[in-house]
Scaffold this active site. Structure first.
Site, PDB file in Angstrom:
ATOM      1  N   ARG A  50     -12.318  60.405  11.207  1.00 17.59           N
ATOM      2  CA  ARG A  50     -11.830  60.122   9.850  1.00 17.59           C
ATOM      3  C   ARG A  50     -10.720  61.111   9.556  1.00 17.59           C
ATOM      4  NH1 ARG A  50     -10.130  59.521   5.239  1.00 17.59           N
ATOM      5  NH2 ARG A  50     -11.199  58.459   3.558  1.00 17.59           N
ATOM      6  N   GLU A  58      -8.968  49.417   1.425  1.00 22.43           N
ATOM      7  CA  GLU A  58      -9.952  48.850   2.343  1.00 22.43           C
ATOM      8  C   GLU A  58      -9.411  47.627   3.085  1.00 22.43           C
ATOM      9  OE1 GLU A  58     -12.757  50.332   3.045  1.00 22.43           O
ATOM     10  OE2 GLU A  58     -12.437  51.846   1.499  1.00 22.43           O
ATOM     11  N   ARG A 103     -18.864  60.822  11.162  1.00 20.03           N
ATOM     12  CA  ARG A 103     -17.504  60.718  11.686  1.00 20.03           C
ATOM     13  C   ARG A 103     -16.946  62.127  11.836  1.00 20.03           C
ATOM     14  NH1 ARG A 103     -15.058  56.672   7.228  1.00 20.03           N
ATOM     15  NH2 ARG A 103     -15.958  58.344   5.997  1.00 20.03           N
TER      16      ARG A 103
END
Length: 162
Positions: A50, A58, A103
């Site tokens: 990330r 999104e 992540r």
């Protein structure tokens, strides 16, 4: 006056740029998930990364999250693919290395040491987000965001970002 403040912030950014740091890598980017998340090969494993201090609209959010996938998310994702997919990247870490979704959190640099987050912010495709305690470069990023907004780049021009 606002333009002068932005110019001063950009000058400070250039003097203290994130390009002067230590990097981990290179790591091969196997796949871009969306505009701020991708998968690398690290020690013979697939690792989800990330990008720190940015957020893009999104494009692949499951319906169960309640988030809405947008055209802008698709545009940001496609730009991330252009910059990262099937290429090597270097990573720089901040205080916390993993988020609640496991992540890997990192500032991302292309092979020429260009900062991925800086590109996305400068083009108006990502907004700056500050998640404690990871905010090493956030002031520099805010200066780039102000410039993108002022110049009506990317999603500032379309009105998606205000």
């Amino acid at each position: 006056m606002k333009k002068i403040k932005i110019l001063i912030a950009l000058l400070l950014f250039l003097l203290t740029s994130c390009k002067q740091n230590n990097y981990d890598g290179p790591y091969y980017v196997e796949r871009v998930v969306d505009g701020d998340t991708f998968i690398i090969q690290m020690n013979n494993e697939r690792v989800r990364v990330r990008a720190l201090c940015i957020d893009t609209p999104e494009s692949v959010a499951p319906e169960s999250t309640g988030k809405t996938n947008t055209n802008e998310g698709e545009i940001a994702s496609n730009r991330a693919k252009e910059l990262l997919e099937n290429k090597n990247v270097y990573l720089e870490y901040d205080e916390e290395k993993y988020d609640q979704y496991d992540r890997l959190l990192a500032y991302v640099y292309l092979e020429d040491k260009t900062c991925f987050e800086e590109i996305m912010i400068s083009e108006g495709l990502a907004k700056v987000v500050k998640y404690e305690p990871n905010y090493k470069h956030v002031q520099e990023y805010y200066a780039l965001q102000d410039k993108a907004r002022l110049e009506q780049k990317g999603f500032y021009k379309t009105g998606f970002y205000k």
